[in-house]
Design a protein around this motif. Structure first.
Motif, mmCIF file in Angstrom:
data_model
loop_
_atom_site.group_PDB
_atom_site.id
_atom_site.type_symbol
_atom_site.label_atom_id
_atom_site.label_comp_id
_atom_site.label_asym_id
_atom_site.label_seq_id
_atom_site.Cartn_x
_atom_site.Cartn_y
_atom_site.Cartn_z
ATOM 1 N N VAL A 1 0.878 -1.175 0.000
ATOM 2 C CA VAL A 1 0.000 0.000 0.000
ATOM 3 C C VAL A 1 0.915 1.224 0.000
ATOM 4 C CG1 VAL A 1 -1.681 1.305 1.368
ATOM 5 C CG2 VAL A 1 -1.852 -1.192 1.253
ATOM 6 N N THR A 2 0.774 2.089 -0.990
ATOM 7 C CA THR A 2 1.615 3.290 -1.069
ATOM 8 C C THR A 2 1.044 4.388 -0.181
ATOM 9 O OG1 THR A 2 2.248 2.831 -3.333
ATOM 10 C CG2 THR A 2 2.468 5.090 -2.612
ATOM 11 N N CYS A 3 1.925 5.034 0.581
ATOM 12 C CA CYS A 3 1.446 6.022 1.550
ATOM 13 C C CYS A 3 1.907 7.436 1.221
ATOM 14 C CB CYS A 3 1.930 5.650 2.946
ATOM 15 S SG CYS A 3 1.363 4.015 3.430
ATOM 16 N N ALA A 4 0.973 8.368 1.339
ATOM 17 C CA ALA A 4 1.208 9.781 1.059
ATOM 18 C C ALA A 4 1.135 10.575 2.360
ATOM 19 C CB ALA A 4 0.150 10.291 0.097
ATOM 20 N N VAL B 1 -1.417 12.348 -5.646
ATOM 21 C CA VAL B 1 -2.107 12.036 -6.917
ATOM 22 C C VAL B 1 -1.238 11.124 -7.767
ATOM 23 C CG1 VAL B 1 -2.896 13.053 -9.105
ATOM 24 C CG2 VAL B 1 -3.554 14.096 -6.914
ATOM 25 N N ALA B 2 0.067 11.436 -7.846
ATOM 26 C CA ALA B 2 0.977 10.597 -8.641
ATOM 27 C C ALA B 2 1.027 9.174 -8.081
ATOM 28 C CB ALA B 2 2.378 11.210 -8.653
ATOM 29 N N GLN B 3 1.011 9.043 -6.746
ATOM 30 C CA GLN B 3 1.047 7.710 -6.128
ATOM 31 C C GLN B 3 -0.216 6.914 -6.460
ATOM 32 O OE1 GLN B 3 1.928 9.236 -2.158
ATOM 33 N NE2 GLN B 3 3.962 8.303 -2.187
ATOM 34 N N GLN C 1 -2.121 7.371 -9.110
ATOM 35 C CA GLN C 1 -2.038 7.035 -10.542
ATOM 36 C C GLN C 1 -1.090 5.861 -10.767
ATOM 37 O OE1 GLN C 1 -0.798 10.871 -12.013
ATOM 38 N NE2 GLN C 1 -2.908 11.536 -12.449
ATOM 39 N N ASP C 2 0.023 5.839 -10.031
ATOM 40 C CA ASP C 2 0.985 4.735 -10.179
ATOM 41 C C ASP C 2 0.338 3.391 -9.851
ATOM 42 O OD1 ASP C 2 3.088 6.300 -11.020
ATOM 43 O OD2 ASP C 2 4.075 6.385 -9.052
ATOM 44 N N ILE C 3 -0.351 3.328 -8.720
ATOM 45 C CA ILE C 3 -0.947 2.039 -8.321
ATOM 46 C C ILE C 3 -1.983 1.596 -9.360
ATOM 47 C CG2 ILE C 3 -2.372 0.873 -6.574
ATOM 48 C CD1 ILE C 3 0.425 1.106 -5.574
ATOM 49 N N ILE C 4 -2.767 2.553 -9.857
ATOM 50 C CA ILE C 4 -3.746 2.212 -10.894
ATOM 51 C C ILE C 4 -3.023 1.668 -12.130
ATOM 52 C CG2 ILE C 4 -5.402 3.226 -12.532
ATOM 53 C CD1 ILE C 4 -6.210 5.112 -10.120
ATOM 54 N N ARG C 5 -1.952 2.339 -12.525
ATOM 55 C CA ARG C 5 -1.188 1.920 -13.711
ATOM 56 C C ARG C 5 -0.504 0.559 -13.471
ATOM 57 N NH1 ARG C 5 3.981 3.386 -14.773
ATOM 58 N NH2 ARG C 5 3.865 4.906 -13.077
#
Ligand SMILES: [Zn+2]
Length: 356
Positions: free
Chosen positions: A276-279, A287-289, A291-295
């Motif tokens: 899980v990426t954390c901001a 937002v970039a994080q 988008q990355d997980i979606i990609r």
């Protein structure tokens, strides 16, 4: 709030991003009602479905009365938080920071105050005025993971919190551990730090697994800070990173990066771990994080896709302070445009664009 979810939209969002998390320090008694309102008003409509509540030792523990914090969260408060999360489809995961973070600045944490014998570095005295850097390399104290009594105490606390929150997952923290395998520790000196770290992860994991519960931890000690250039905070200089090949694979790694949208989720997923990426403060990075997980999920094998579990907004204060400052638009200076409330809004606006 045009980006808010419609009823029934969560199924679709689950396929875009299974974990949509929020992590915050548990509210004190005075901010409990406000925080419950915040969950209903702000988290639930955005489709937040995981709440990591950093209770740590701020709880009225009964199982180990010596660890009880009379000002901390009560069992009744835990039940109220659980009820509002259940109603809104949010999985509540309690957090106690284990291994490291047993002191903060100039003050020793509750566990080492009660049990000074658990201290990995008893020869390091707490300074009157804390400064970083300092000659001892003191960031936070750690407990010794090989002390024969330490697990008896911390496992009782884990069990009590998990029972109170009826939790099927527990977050053990384990971030920013600077003291591990100290050369003066009679139990740890000379041992491989990767093996020591992995041993503690496995001990906590196995204790939880025996009760059908799963372990979440922060990811920084599993990254090589030198080779990656990520440094000694969001990654490790002490070779604990070698633990990544020694730990159980059914962990969830909370991979926090607050200065860039680092691509480290790929590394964790390829090692077989859920990630899980954390901001934190920057809306742009959050937002970039997302988008990355979606990609990553779009461009992966089914095996890897499954491990890119999602994103989480972290707040590094307790709920009361967050609701009184960031949430009220009262953050000042750089924080006025870079804070967890703005980041949360930006991250979830981005996520909701991908639901159809
Ligand atoms: Zn030790």
């Amino acid at each position: 709030m045009t980006m808010m979810m419609d009823a029934g939209a969560s199924d679709n969002l689950d396929s875009v991003m299974p974990v949509r998390g929020f992590c915050i320090g548990a509210p004190g008694p005075k901010s409990l009602d406000d925080f419950i309102g915040f969950i209903q008003r702000e988290l639930a409509p955005r489709g937040v479905n995981h709440l990591i509540l950093r209770v740590d030792f701020r709880y009225q523990f009964d199982s180990r009365p010596e660890m009880r914090d009379g000002e901390g969260l009560s069992r009744e408060a835990a039940h109220r938080l659980l009820a509002v999360c259940r109603t809104n489809g949010i999985r509540l995961i309690p957090h106690i920071n284990l291994l490291g973070h047993q002191s903060w600045a100039g003050s020793t944490g509750k566990l080492l105050r009660q049990y000074p014998e658990f201290d990995e570095t008893p020869h390091v005295k707490m300074p009157e005025q804390y400064k970083w850097p300092n000659p001892d390399g003191l960031y936070c104290k750690s407990y010794c993971p090989r002390h024969p009594k330490v697990h008896e105490v911390v496992f009782a606390l884990i069990d009590e919190l998990c029972d109170a929150f009826e939790a099927d997952c527990f977050h053990a923290g384990m971030d920013e551990v600077f003291y591990i395998g100290d050369e003066k520790c009679p139990r740890c000196a000379g041992r491989d730090k990767g093996e020591l770290f992995a041993g503690e992860v496995r001990a906590i994991h196995d204790h939880l697994a025996a009760k059908g519960r799963r372990l979440w931890i922060w990811g920084d000690r599993l990254l090589d800070g030198r080779t990656t250039g990520l440094g000694e905070w969001e990654a490790s200089y002490s070779d604990t990173w070698r633990a990544i090949d020694l730990i159980p694979k059914d962990l969830t790694i909370c991979d926090w990066h607050y200065e860039r949208a680092d691509q480290t989720p790929v590394y964790f997923a390829m090692k077989g771990l859920n990630v899980v990426t954390c901001a934190y403060r920057s809306p742009k990075i959050a937002v970039a994080q997302a988008q990355d997980i979606i990609r990553f999920r779009q461009n992966s094998t089914p095996q890897l896709k499954e491990r890119y579990q999602g994103v989480m907004q972290t707040v590094w204060s307790d709920a009361g302070r967050f609701l009184a400052t960031d949430y009220q638009g009262k953050a000042v200076g750089r924080n006025a445009t870079n804070n967890a409330w703005l980041s949360l809004q930006a991250m979830f606006e981005e996520l909701l664009k991908h639901r159809n």
